[in-house]
Motif scaffolding. Structure first.
Motif, PDB file in Angstrom:
ATOM      1  N   ARG A  92       0.835  -1.210   0.000  1.00 49.47           N
ATOM      2  CA  ARG A  92       0.000   0.000   0.000  1.00 49.47           C
ATOM      3  C   ARG A  92       0.865   1.254   0.000  1.00 49.47           C
ATOM      4  NH1 ARG A  92      -3.283  -3.221   3.537  1.00 49.47           N
ATOM      5  NH2 ARG A  92      -2.284  -2.290   5.365  1.00 49.47           N
ATOM      6  N   ASP A  93       1.953   1.236   0.774  1.00 52.46           N
ATOM      7  CA  ASP A  93       2.875   2.373   0.780  1.00 52.46           C
ATOM      8  C   ASP A  93       3.498   2.586  -0.596  1.00 52.46           C
ATOM      9  OD1 ASP A  93       2.326   2.771   3.439  1.00 52.46           O
ATOM     10  OD2 ASP A  93       4.187   1.872   4.180  1.00 52.46           O
ATOM     11  N   GLY A  94       3.577   1.505  -1.380  1.00 53.18           N
ATOM     12  CA  GLY A  94       4.117   1.592  -2.736  1.00 53.18           C
ATOM     13  C   GLY A  94       3.065   1.912  -3.779  1.00 53.18           C
ATOM     14  N   GLY A  95       1.852   2.251  -3.334  1.00 48.72           N
ATOM     15  CA  GLY A  95       0.815   2.662  -4.262  1.00 48.72           C
ATOM     16  C   GLY A  95      -0.046   1.531  -4.795  1.00 48.72           C
ATOM     17  N   LYS A  96       0.064   0.350  -4.202  1.00 50.40           N
ATOM     18  CA  LYS A  96      -0.723  -0.792  -4.661  1.00 50.40           C
ATOM     19  C   LYS A  96      -1.901  -1.028  -3.719  1.00 50.40           C
ATOM     20  CE  LYS A  96       2.257  -1.375  -7.882  1.00 50.40           C
ATOM     21  NZ  LYS A  96       1.907  -1.014  -9.271  1.00 50.40           N
ATOM     22  N   ALA A  97      -2.989  -1.567  -4.284  1.00 50.18           N
ATOM     23  CA  ALA A  97      -4.134  -1.946  -3.452  1.00 50.18           C
ATOM     24  C   ALA A  97      -3.867  -3.341  -2.911  1.00 50.18           C
ATOM     25  CB  ALA A  97      -5.412  -1.928  -4.282  1.00 50.18           C
ATOM     26  N   ALA A  98      -3.729  -3.461  -1.606  1.00 46.55           N
ATOM     27  CA  ALA A  98      -3.407  -4.751  -0.992  1.00 46.55           C
ATOM     28  C   ALA A  98      -4.157  -4.892   0.317  1.00 46.55           C
ATOM     29  CB  ALA A  98      -1.900  -4.871  -0.754  1.00 46.55           C
ATOM     30  N   VAL A  99      -4.547  -6.110   0.601  1.00 45.59           N
ATOM     31  CA  VAL A  99      -5.256  -6.387   1.838  1.00 45.59           C
ATOM     32  C   VAL A  99      -4.801  -7.747   2.356  1.00 45.59           C
ATOM     33  CG1 VAL A  99      -7.203  -7.461   0.609  1.00 45.59           C
ATOM     34  CG2 VAL A  99      -7.559  -6.516   2.891  1.00 45.59           C
ATOM     35  N   ALA A 196      16.412 -13.902   4.694  1.00 46.26           N
ATOM     36  CA  ALA A 196      15.307 -14.448   3.912  1.00 46.26           C
ATOM     37  C   ALA A 196      14.143 -13.467   3.842  1.00 46.26           C
ATOM     38  CB  ALA A 196      14.844 -15.769   4.520  1.00 46.26           C
ATOM     39  N   LEU A 197      13.883 -12.758   4.928  1.00 44.36           N
ATOM     40  CA  LEU A 197      12.796 -11.775   4.922  1.00 44.36           C
ATOM     41  C   LEU A 197      13.123 -10.602   4.000  1.00 44.36           C
ATOM     42  CD1 LEU A 197      11.805 -11.736   8.701  1.00 44.36           C
ATOM     43  CD2 LEU A 197      10.665 -12.909   6.815  1.00 44.36           C
ATOM     44  N   ARG A 198      14.376 -10.185   3.965  1.00 48.42           N
ATOM     45  CA  ARG A 198      14.765  -9.121   3.033  1.00 48.42           C
ATOM     46  C   ARG A 198      14.583  -9.585   1.587  1.00 48.42           C
ATOM     47  NH1 ARG A 198      18.827  -8.220   6.939  1.00 48.42           N
ATOM     48  NH2 ARG A 198      20.345  -9.500   5.808  1.00 48.42           N
ATOM     49  N   LEU A 206       9.507  -6.122  -6.502  1.00 46.71           N
ATOM     50  CA  LEU A 206       9.828  -6.189  -7.928  1.00 46.71           C
ATOM     51  C   LEU A 206       8.701  -6.829  -8.722  1.00 46.71           C
ATOM     52  CD1 LEU A 206      13.585  -7.236  -7.664  1.00 46.71           C
ATOM     53  CD2 LEU A 206      12.678  -5.000  -8.345  1.00 46.71           C
ATOM     54  N   ALA A 207       8.111  -7.899  -8.187  1.00 49.94           N
ATOM     55  CA  ALA A 207       7.042  -8.591  -8.904  1.00 49.94           C
ATOM     56  C   ALA A 207       5.805  -7.723  -9.052  1.00 49.94           C
ATOM     57  CB  ALA A 207       6.681  -9.887  -8.174  1.00 49.94           C
ATOM     58  N   CYS A 208       5.509  -6.935  -8.032  1.00 44.87           N
ATOM     59  CA  CYS A 208       4.286  -6.137  -8.023  1.00 44.87           C
ATOM     60  C   CYS A 208       4.496  -4.727  -8.558  1.00 44.87           C
ATOM     61  CB  CYS A 208       3.710  -6.075  -6.608  1.00 44.87           C
ATOM     62  SG  CYS A 208       3.260  -7.699  -5.952  1.00 44.87           S
ATOM     63  N   GLY A 209       5.714  -4.406  -8.923  1.00 44.65           N
ATOM     64  CA  GLY A 209       5.985  -3.084  -9.443  1.00 44.65           C
ATOM     65  C   GLY A 209       5.964  -1.993  -8.410  1.00 44.65           C
ATOM     66  N   ALA A 211       7.924   0.167  -5.181  1.00 50.99           N
ATOM     67  CA  ALA A 211       9.270   0.589  -4.825  1.00 50.99           C
ATOM     68  C   ALA A 211       9.834  -0.372  -3.782  1.00 50.99           C
ATOM     69  CB  ALA A 211       9.240   2.009  -4.270  1.00 50.99           C
ATOM     70  N   VAL A 212      11.124  -0.680  -3.901  1.00 53.98           N
ATOM     71  CA  VAL A 212      11.768  -1.546  -2.920  1.00 53.98           C
ATOM     72  C   VAL A 212      11.890  -0.767  -1.615  1.00 53.98           C
ATOM     73  CG1 VAL A 212      13.828  -2.861  -2.342  1.00 53.98           C
ATOM     74  CG2 VAL A 212      13.034  -2.768  -4.713  1.00 53.98           C
ATOM     75  N   PRO A 213      11.291  -1.251  -0.530  1.00 55.09           N
ATOM     76  CA  PRO A 213      11.266  -0.490   0.720  1.00 55.09           C
ATOM     77  C   PRO A 213      12.538  -0.670   1.524  1.00 55.09           C
ATOM     78  CG  PRO A 213      10.132  -2.543   1.023  1.00 55.09           C
ATOM     79  CD  PRO A 213      10.604  -2.545  -0.405  1.00 55.09           C
ATOM     80  N   ALA A 214      12.602   0.075   2.608  1.00 52.97           N
ATOM     81  CA  ALA A 214      13.699  -0.145   3.553  1.00 52.97           C
ATOM     82  C   ALA A 214      13.578  -1.540   4.142  1.00 52.97           C
ATOM     83  CB  ALA A 214      13.638   0.908   4.663  1.00 52.97           C
ATOM     84  N   ASP A 215      14.714  -2.109   4.503  1.00 58.52           N
ATOM     85  CA  ASP A 215      14.720  -3.471   5.032  1.00 58.52           C
ATOM     86  C   ASP A 215      13.866  -3.576   6.280  1.00 58.52           C
ATOM     87  OD1 ASP A 215      16.409  -4.227   3.042  1.00 58.52           O
ATOM     88  OD2 ASP A 215      18.221  -4.266   4.261  1.00 58.52           O
ATOM     89  N   TRP A 216      13.154  -4.690   6.372  1.00 56.64           N
ATOM     90  CA  TRP A 216      12.516  -5.023   7.629  1.00 56.64           C
ATOM     91  C   TRP A 216      13.592  -5.536   8.569  1.00 56.64           C
ATOM     92  CZ3 TRP A 216       8.380  -8.701   5.190  1.00 56.64           C
ATOM     93  CH2 TRP A 216       7.353  -7.927   4.636  1.00 56.64           C
ATOM     94  N   SER A 217      13.328  -5.395   9.822  1.00 53.52           N
ATOM     95  CA  SER A 217      14.169  -6.082  10.801  1.00 53.52           C
ATOM     96  C   SER A 217      13.260  -6.478  11.950  1.00 53.52           C
ATOM     97  CB  SER A 217      15.292  -5.186  11.331  1.00 53.52           C
ATOM     98  OG  SER A 217      14.772  -4.033  11.954  1.00 53.52           O
ATOM     99  N   ARG A 218      13.499  -7.628  12.509  1.00 57.01           N
ATOM    100  CA  ARG A 218      12.683  -8.051  13.636  1.00 57.01           C
ATOM    101  C   ARG A 218      12.909  -7.063  14.782  1.00 57.01           C
ATOM    102  NH1 ARG A 218      12.698 -14.442  14.450  1.00 57.01           N
ATOM    103  NH2 ARG A 218      10.653 -13.912  15.256  1.00 57.01           N
TER     104      ARG A 218
END
Length: 468
Positions: A92-99, A196-198, A206-209, A211-218
């Motif tokens: 959603r932050d990348g402009g996609k409709a997701a739920v 693996a999460l990164r 990339l698949a959904c077009g 933007a690549v976000p900042a890395d998640w971290s636990r």
């Protein structure tokens, strides 16, 4: 759209005119054939109006469902849910409709789904999470035609267990066999591995077009201190079990819900021979108790460090992980709690929360070895029962009983009571050992209630497990 509306309106006018003419002729002639024609004309008009309603209805929901990315999670301890929601937020932050949706809400792949992401755990020795049992039986028991579907799978597991990420791989094979097209290869995650999460983040973006976000971290671990450690079962035939109390350096960290899980971070051994493993434990207390309580069996190097090596006052790296799939009901419905051994930790917290809320319809079936020595907080249980806060208490001692040796045996003996309790709206909570107990209890409940009923309870949140 405007052209479609114009054609629909014109068609409606023509059909109405035909109907009016037919009606006039039939009422002038007053014969049965005319009435039949009126009926037929009315039926045609009804059908046409239904088509018009379909043709000119707002397309917003249909268009949204065609462009939505549905992120489906199947979680046993809440981690898959957490990652699915992070994935949906990232899109959603990348402009996609997701739920994000639980797999328990689905009995098949949605017919209009074009893009699906699955975040799924494997529990036990290769099993699907409880919430996925109905989907696995009903949806994955057949092979639909999914040739228009693109998907990705994030499979969560732990290489210390056999059949690593088995449910994720099973789901992936089923989707491929049904003709769905993977966006990218299945991503395996071993015990929450950051790398693996990164990789998953980047593949999805990339698949959904997006933007690549900042890395998640636990979430980072906080500083806690060992306040108290007490042996609970001196003289037991089983491994020693300890009551462990921990307090945070920051009092604001005393915040969790009954059913949540604590993660003890990796730590270096005192002899500096290596890094001791990350461990998870069910929380046995409420924040109002002023400390986080654990019930830890001395088994393996990680638990041995916590129960034998660490000294009072030592720093413990710790974080609380929300586990909504094992939270107590908000209402006063009856609750049946079943467990054994150190599973008393999660059940104790749930009972504390229920009692604090004034909910007294609690039935606990708890098993250990010997009544004289394996009393893991049993004094609390007996006091709550005497006070009326626990409606029914069944203590099962495996080394002292010839009949109902285990909790699953007690459930079978009490089958009619179990059924009545569930018919009254009870939710069922199971906490304790995966090997033996969890499978035995599941089999007993299926025998008492039926497979479909238990799967429906799991999907609706009325059958919940925290087993390990």
């Amino acid at each position: 759209m405007r052209a479609a509306v114009g054609q629909a309106v014109l068609g409606t006018v023509l059909v109405a005119a035909v109907l009016a003419f037919a009606t006039m002729q039939d009422f002038h002639g007053l014969h049965v054939a005319g009435v039949a024609r009126v009926t037929a004309a009315a039926g045609s008009l009804s059908a046409w109006l239904a088509f018009v309603a379909f043709a000119i209805r707002p397309r917003r929901s249909a268009a949204a469902s065609a462009t939505d990315i549905l992120v489906v999670h199947a979680s046993q301890t809440g981690f898959a849910t957490e990652l699915a929601e992070l994935t949906a937020t990232m899109l959603r932050d990348g402009g996609k409709a997701a739920v994000a949706r639980s797999i328990g809400e689905l009995n098949a792949v949605p017919a209009n789904a074009a893009r699906l992401l699955f975040v799924v755990s494997t529990t036990g020795e290769g099993d699907a999470p409880d919430v996925a049992s109905a989907f696995r039986r009903e949806a994955m028991g057949v092979r639909p035609r999914l040739h228009g579907l693109r998907y990705g799978v994030l499979a969560l597991g732990d290489r210390d267990y056999a059949n690593f990420c088995a449910f994720g791989h099973e789901l992936d094979r089923w989707l491929r066999d049904a003709g769905a097209t993977p966006w990218f290869d299945l991503v395996e995650v071993d015990d929450g591995d950051d790398g693996a999460l990164r990789h998953w983040q980047r593949q999805v973006a990339l698949a959904c077009g997006a933007a690549v976000p900042a890395d998640w971290s636990r979430p980072s671990y906080g500083a806690w201190r060992l306040r108290e450690r007490r042996l609970l079962n001196p003289g037991s035939l089983g491994g020693p079990c300890f009551h462990v109390a921990l307090v945070p350096d920051d009092p604001a960290s005393l915040r969790w819900d009954a059913g949540d899980i604590v993660e003890i971070g990796p730590r270096r051994a005192r002899d500096d021979t290596g890094l001791l493993p990350h461990r998870e434990y069910s929380i046995a207390s409420l924040p109002e108790d002023g400390a986080l309580h654990l019930v830890v069996r001395q088994l393996g190097v990680g638990s041995r460090w916590l129960t034998d090596v660490a000294s009072p006052g030592d720093r413990i790296d710790l974080r609380v992980r929300r586990n909504a799939s094992f939270h107590a009901p908000d209402d006063a419905r009856p609750v049946l709690l079943v467990g054994n051994g150190t599973g008393i930790a999660g059940l104790r917290a749930l009972l504390k929360a229920r009692i604090a809320a004034g909910h007294r319809r609690n039935w606990l079936v708890y098993g250990e070895r010997q009544s004289g020595v394996d009393r893991l907080h049993v004094d609390d249980l007996e006091r709550w029962h005497a006070d009326g806060d626990v409606e029914r208490l069944d203590l099962v001692w495996s080394r002292e009983s010839r009949g109902s040796r285990y909790v699953q045996d007690r459930l079978r003996v009490s089958a009619q009571d179990v059924k009545r309790f569930v018919d009254d709206g009870a939710s069922v909570y199971v906490c304790g050992s995966l090997a033996g107990m969890a499978a035995g209890v599941d089999a007993a409940l299926r025998a008492i209630l039926g497979d479909r009923a238990l799967e429906e309870m799991a999907a609706s949140g009325r059958y919940r497990r925290d087993v390990y």
